[in-house]
Design an enzyme around this catalytic site. Structure first.
Site: not given
Length: 553
Positions: A78, A119-121, A192, A440, A466
């Protein structure tokens, strides 16, 4: 075992021949077939260290008497996709990942899954697949990144690169210093450093019971993470043998525990979308209002970046997810976990807890949880705010609307210093269908903070934020502008009122005038009319329903 369908009987001689071609022995045909779905890629820092974890999982599966088969799934960073059209693909990739895991697992009749993600998704996509397939599964999140360092200062991605852009624009930082920060902020492998979406979902996965204790915060590239990966390989074989399928764990009790964890941590607002989507795949109805109901009775116990100064390595050293769950033990529901022990059993013994990182219930950072659900004439179906990252003085805000029909237009105005104190930036036609992909808005929100406007300007959108966003920023406004939601009726200069304590988001325009404006709107013309994004936009539901894809919508 499900794999019997490709292994047993005279008619399966061709199937067996192809399996033998992969190097299997005849003895392997008697063992459980375990898919190791990996999102390894050279493109994402959170995933570059996964090769070692793949091997550890494989060894664990073999040691427990299973046969591991690696297969890959896509991954999008992202942070790299942020601020340009690439971000349109991020949330839709969650559906791609779930579909791919389902397709490979079903086509090859696998007995169980070890899901290596970060990670995010990607993490929610894999959990969606596990819930949909309802076979034995375990999740291994690859772990957070260590902090960066520059002249004795601890660095993280969002604070020291995204927000630094605004500082440069404001003349408070030189281009040379920015160049140093961008080289030092992310020192190596891992997700992150703050409590952004990737790390939020890792912690929620552990709280849900779908990864082993300690997995949510164990650092990337650490020996402890490799040990967890090995034990996860062993455990998935045990889950297959004991017939413990994903929906035994991904149930209403498990989901509520994950929500409580999110609220206590002050995690990413994206978790609302993802938990609703995971529940949907498990056959559960999860109303968005439940997040707010639980928030009222779940104290906020940590101050992680972006809301505070602690990073994931601090939370790990302070006791990790287990420490937070122990604090919440009277609020959590008992439920099975992939560890083979129930939640209440895992919480019988008090772990080590650093009280400055994970506060006691009677000394929280806030009495309410980190997320609030707002409603009002601007968001009849709801909107989401990360209230743990909003200062006390910005919890109520009223200002003049500045409307933008794309993220690019909003970013140009922010970076061009055309946004003034007392204004509400409205970014619309960026919802699930309108974007498409519900981008985002971290570039805009971070720049506002860097410009010194973080408490003087609000930003509302039918897109997303985010986990790194802070300040009075309201996302997931539903219905979205593309569906003729009220956000489409706002005009420059209209007054907008935000009241987080009362959970209200209001356009201060008479109802009759709002309806008149909506009726005058031209039909929405899709921004993308071919390819994957067009198919996604045609089937995606509202953000209030998790932005899942359904036929016939």
């Amino acid at each position: 075992m499900k794999s019997e369908v490709i292994k047993r009987g005279v008619e399966r001689a061709p199937n067996r021949a192809l399996l033998f071609a992969t190097g299997l022995s005849r003895g392997d045909l008697k063992k459980p077939f375990i898919g190791v779905a990996t999102s390894f890629t050279d493109l994402i820092p959170g995933h570059i260290g996964m090769r070692e974890l793949e091997r550890a999982i494989e060894h664990g599966v073999r040691a427990a008497g299973g046969v591991p088969f690696l297969f890959g799934v896509p991954g999008i960073c992202d942070g790299i996709a942020m601020g340009h059209p690439g971000m349109k693909f991020s949330l839709p990739s969650r559906e791609l990942i779930a579909d791919e895991v389902e397709a490979i697992t079903s086509a090859h009749a696998l007995d169980g899954l070890a899901l290596l993600t970060n990670c995010d998704k990607i993490t929610p996509g894999m959990l969606m697949a596990a819930a949909r397939l309802d076979i034995p599964a375990i999740v291994v999140t690859a772990g957070p990144m260590l902090h960066g360092s520059y002249r004795g200062r601890r660095l993280s991605l969002v604070r020291d690169t995204f927000e630094a852009v605004g500082l440069v624009q404001a003349g408070k930082m030189s281009i040379g210093e920015l160049a140093c920060l961008e080289e030092e902020a992310c020192p190596g492998p891992g997700s992150c450093q703050g409590l952004y979406t990737a790390n939020t979902m890792a912690c929620l996965t552990e709280a849900l019971g779908m990864s082993l204790p300690g997995c949510g915060t164990a650092l990337a590239a650490s020996a402890r993470k490799r040990r967890i990966a090995f034990r996860s390989g062993e455990r998935v074989v045990a889950l297959v043998k004991k017939k413990v399928t994903a929906r035994r764990i991904i149930n209403r009790a498990g989901i509520e525990n994950a929500i409580r964890m999110d609220l206590a941590l002050g995690g990413s607002s994206n978790s609302v979308l993802h938990l609703i989507a995971i529940a949907h795949e498990a056959g559960l109805k999860l109303p968005i209002e439940l997040f707010d109901k639980l928030s009222r009775t779940t104290p906020h116990l940590t101050k992680m970046r972006p809301a505070g100064e602690h990073m994931m390595e601090d939370l790990d050293e302070a006791g990790g997810v287990g420490a937070v769950m122990y604090r919440l033990r009277e609020l959590l529901k008992d439920n099975p976990t992939v560890a083979g022990r129930r939640v209440k059993e895992l919480l019988k013994k008090k772990p080590y807890i650093n009280e400055e990182v994970v506060r006691p219930l009677l000394r929280p950072y806030a009495a309410e949880g980190g997320i609030a659900i707002l409603k009002g004439n601007l968001a009849p179906e709801g909107a989401v705010v990360k209230q743990s990252a909003v200062s006390a003085k910005a919890m109520k805000f009223e200002g003049r609307a500045r409307c933008f029909d794309s993220e690019e237009a909003a970013n140009a105005a922010v970076l061009g210093r055309r946004i003034k104190p007392g204004e509400v930036v409205v970014v619309r036609y960026e919802g699930p269908a309108g974007g498409p992909g519900m981008r985002e808005m971290l570039a805009a929100t971070s720049a506002l903070v860097g410009l010194g406007l973080g408490e003087q300007v609000a930003l509302i959108t039918d897109g997303r934020f985010s986990g790194g966003t802070r300040g009075p920023c309201i996302g997931h406004i539903s219905p979205e502008a593309a569906a003729r939601g009220p956000i489409a009726a706002i005009k420059d200069g209209d007054r907008i009122r935000l009241d987080i304590p009362r959970r209200r988001l209001e356009l201060l325009v008479p109802a009759a005038e709002i309806q008149r404006r909506l009726k005058k709107l031209k039909p929405f013309r899709p921004k993308v009319r071919s390819g994957f994004l067009a198919r996604y936009a045609a089937t995606v539901t509202s953000a209030s329903e998790g932005a899942v894809c359904r036929l016939g919508t």
